[in-house]
Each structure stands twice: as structure tokens, then as C-alpha cells.
Scaffold this motif. Sequence first.
Motif, mmCIF file in Angstrom:
data_model
loop_
_atom_site.group_PDB
_atom_site.id
_atom_site.type_symbol
_atom_site.label_atom_id
_atom_site.label_comp_id
_atom_site.label_asym_id
_atom_site.label_seq_id
_atom_site.Cartn_x
_atom_site.Cartn_y
_atom_site.Cartn_z
ATOM 1 N N ARG A 158 6.162 8.939 2.687
ATOM 2 C CA ARG A 158 5.655 7.589 2.928
ATOM 3 C C ARG A 158 6.359 6.909 4.102
ATOM 4 O O ARG A 158 5.824 5.964 4.688
ATOM 5 N N VAL A 174 -4.158 1.993 8.638
ATOM 6 C CA VAL A 174 -3.882 2.528 7.298
ATOM 7 C C VAL A 174 -5.104 2.373 6.400
ATOM 8 O O VAL A 174 -5.447 3.282 5.625
ATOM 9 N N ARG A 175 -5.786 1.264 6.505
ATOM 10 C CA ARG A 175 -6.999 1.067 5.705
ATOM 11 C C ARG A 175 -8.064 2.103 6.048
ATOM 12 O O ARG A 175 -8.734 2.639 5.155
ATOM 13 N N SER A 187 -0.940 11.562 6.798
ATOM 14 C CA SER A 187 -1.767 10.701 5.949
ATOM 15 C C SER A 187 -2.775 9.874 6.735
ATOM 16 O O SER A 187 -3.682 9.278 6.146
ATOM 17 N N HIS A 194 -7.059 5.461 4.426
ATOM 18 C CA HIS A 194 -6.889 5.544 2.975
ATOM 19 C C HIS A 194 -8.115 5.081 2.187
ATOM 20 O O HIS A 194 -8.178 5.302 0.983
ATOM 21 N N ASP A 195 -9.029 4.428 2.866
ATOM 22 C CA ASP A 195 -10.187 3.888 2.142
ATOM 23 C C ASP A 195 -11.440 4.707 2.414
ATOM 24 O O ASP A 195 -12.508 4.189 2.705
ATOM 25 N N ARG A 244 0.825 -1.200 0.000
ATOM 26 C CA ARG A 244 0.000 0.000 0.000
ATOM 27 C C ARG A 244 0.867 1.261 0.000
ATOM 28 O O ARG A 244 0.548 2.248 -0.669
#
Length: 463
Positions: free
Chosen positions: A269, A137-138, A187, A141-142, A92
Motif C-alpha cells: 500500500r 486511485v479512483r 495497483s 480501484h473503481d 482508501r
Amino acid sequence: MPAALVLLNLALKLAWTGVNELAGDEPFTAYWSLRPLGALFGMLHTENNPPLYFLVMHGWAKLVPLDPAWLRVPSAVFSSLTVWPLYLLGRRMGGVPAGLTAALLFTFSQHSYAFAHEVRAYPLLVLASTWAIWQLVRLAHDRERHPSRRAATIAWLVAANTLATWSHYFGWLVVGLGLVLAFSVPSLRSARVKVLAALVATILLNLPLLGILGNRAGTSLAQGTWLAPPTWEEPYNMLLRWSNAPVVAVFFLLLITTAMVLYRGKPRRMALPLWWTLLPLVGMFLISFLFPIYLDRYLLFASTGFYLLVALAAQAMPARPWGPRVASLACAVAMAVTFAPWRGGQDHPSRVVAQVDAWRSGRTAVVIQPGWYDLTYAWATDPMLFKSAAPLEMTLREADILALPGGAPPLLDSTVATVVHVDAWSALTDPGGNVLRDLRQRYHQVDSAMADRKVMVRLFRPF
């Protein structure tokens, strides 16, 4: 790809599971996992261990032979499953090469491999922590996903957090790490409210354990831990353990530094794995000068963050596409060539038992310090003792094996012809050396031997 990586990891982790004797804290886990549930939960109310891993082992130990290789299988499986969320995180954040590199670094980590061969909860904690960061993270970002999908991801995060906190109380450090990441990494900030909701749910699911955690934490804060404050080079030593060899550690640090320079100090990142690595590595180091907790097993959950950090640093190298490819390959090869899974450990409790047996003459009393080493001694004597219905302490006393919890000298009658003192770090519970001094006053010390790593055995006979 993830399934293949898990299978590769599992094949390696299931090899050589029996190369080491059961030692350290492993006999403690094995013994209590074989106790009736009532006795097990009674112990857990006074020890620094949540119940989950013990319950897993309680069921597993009933299905397999009483053998170290079989008892270590659950830990090996948990460690192998960790590569799945680690690969997904790398993919990812840096593409397939980053995911593959991070997974291979973890696979060839001698340090992680060693803990995958311990009958302890640490591999389960590492799996839970890596899974929790992946769900975080999901969530961030989703955002385009359907609300029901986002709710499912929150549920998965709660499950990962709960798995961590029910496997080890240091799992709360994982929960705290996720909270810090959500508020510190740009992020991930969109997931802040969801992470707070997951925290509330995690606390509710841990209500049965919070009282025990509070009591144990209060005791530890009042009495201190058995660890000493770390030395200033210990953070580097920790990175060295994660990197297999000094030259590999230096290479990884140079790679990370180069990537930071190329990013002009803005890690982009790399921000998530940088926090994931440095916050435990440095934060726990500083805390340990007041409350020592700096131990490699307690920091194991940060090692996967380090492997992800190295993998993403490799992807930052210039001269694309060959620069990142060469850097990634060099990282994986460096870990692979320094990886020796067949290498045995340094603990051999059977040698202690063999030395004691060689010195037996007439009625022999075996005095063990500290008292908790009696489990290791008993396993090395006869593993079937762990399945006895009678308490182990009673069984050992009937055989004149006396485990001393503190510094009070043992009560020995005149029929004892030989005394063997097994000193497996007696200074921890008897800093004044009262037991050894008493034995030397009452008996003549005939011989001594370093029977195992940090285990001194002394032979005494009447004057």
C-alpha cells in the motif's frame, strides 16, 4: 469526517494571516492582480506564470480591503481544501486512521502553513495535485462502477490536471507524476489507458498556454535559473522542512524504514506515496545539477505524498490494534507540538522604507537593485500605489525612486543631495557590482545598514 477536518484546517489557516508583511514574490502577485486584464495578460506572455491564480486574485482583490490578511485568504482556503482528497486517499489505502493521520500531519505542517499565508499559487497547485492523485486511485480501484461513473472520474482527473497546469507551469510535473504512477504502481496499472486519455484532454485544454510555456522554458534553459545547484544534504533538508523539526524528521524516517522492513522490501500500500515522495524529491534533485530547480516551493506538491507515506507506515506497525494507533498518535502529536502558526516571518520591508526615510536629506534618490524589488518597496511605502492608474515605474520615478533592471548606473543630476542604495541581492542582475562601484566613485558613502533580511541599505552624499 472530511468536512470537520477541512473546518479545523481552515480555522487554523485563517488565523494569523496578517502576522507577516507582504514580501518576496507576494507584491508581484498583488500588483499584477490589480492591473487591468489587458496589462495582466500582456505580462503573463513574458513571465513564468499561468493566468489562473492571477484571475482568482483579480476578482478577490476587488472585494476586500488592500490588506495582507485579506489578500491571503484564497491561498488559505485552497490549502485547507487539500485535506479532503488527502483524507480520502488515506482512508482508501489504509482505513480511517490512515486518512485521519495524513490529514492531521498536513494540518500541523509549519511548512504548508507558511505557504498557505502567501499570495502565491502554490497552495492551489498542492490542492490540484492531491486531487489528481485521488482521481487516479479512483480510476484504478473503481472498476466495478458504471461506465458513466468512470467517465466522470476521468473528467475529474482532467479538471485536476488542468487546474494544476493553469495555476503553475510546474503543474506539468504533477501530470507527469500521475503518468509514472499509473505505469509503475501495480495497483494503478488498470488505469493506464484512462490516464493517457486524460493526458490528451489536458494537453488540448492547455493549448493556449503551450506556446508561452515553450518560450519561457527555452529562455530558462538557455540563460539558466537564478538558483544554484543543490548540496548533497538538500533532500534531507526538504524532509526536515516537511517534518517541522529534526527529531520529528528522524522519527518519520525510522517509521518508514521499519514499515519497509516489515513489508520485506515490498511496500504494498505504501508504493503510491513512496513514488509520490521520492520521484520529485530525488528526480528534481538530480536534474538540478544540470538545470537548478530544487526549491521548497517547487517541491511542495510532493509534501502531501510524504504525509500519506508516514500515515500508511504507521498502520504497518505490529501488535495490532494498539501498535498502529500509538504510532499514528505519536506522529500527529509530534507535528502538533512543533507547530507554531503564530510565528512571524523574517522579512520586514517596512524597515527598509523606514531606514531610507530616516536618511532623507534634501532631494533624495533611492536606487533599487534588483529592479523587481520596487514592488516590495512600493507596497511597504503605500499599498494604494498598486491601485494607481499610472504604471508603477512612472509613479516611482516621479518620486526619485529608481529601479534598475540591470547593471547600468543610474543617471543622477547635480540637484540630488542624497543617494540611498537599496541592495536586495544586486549580484543577481549586476554580478560585476557596476552600480555600487559607480556610486562610490561619484559620492561619499556615509553609512550602511542591514535593514532587512538580505537587504543592505547604503547612504551616499556628494564629496
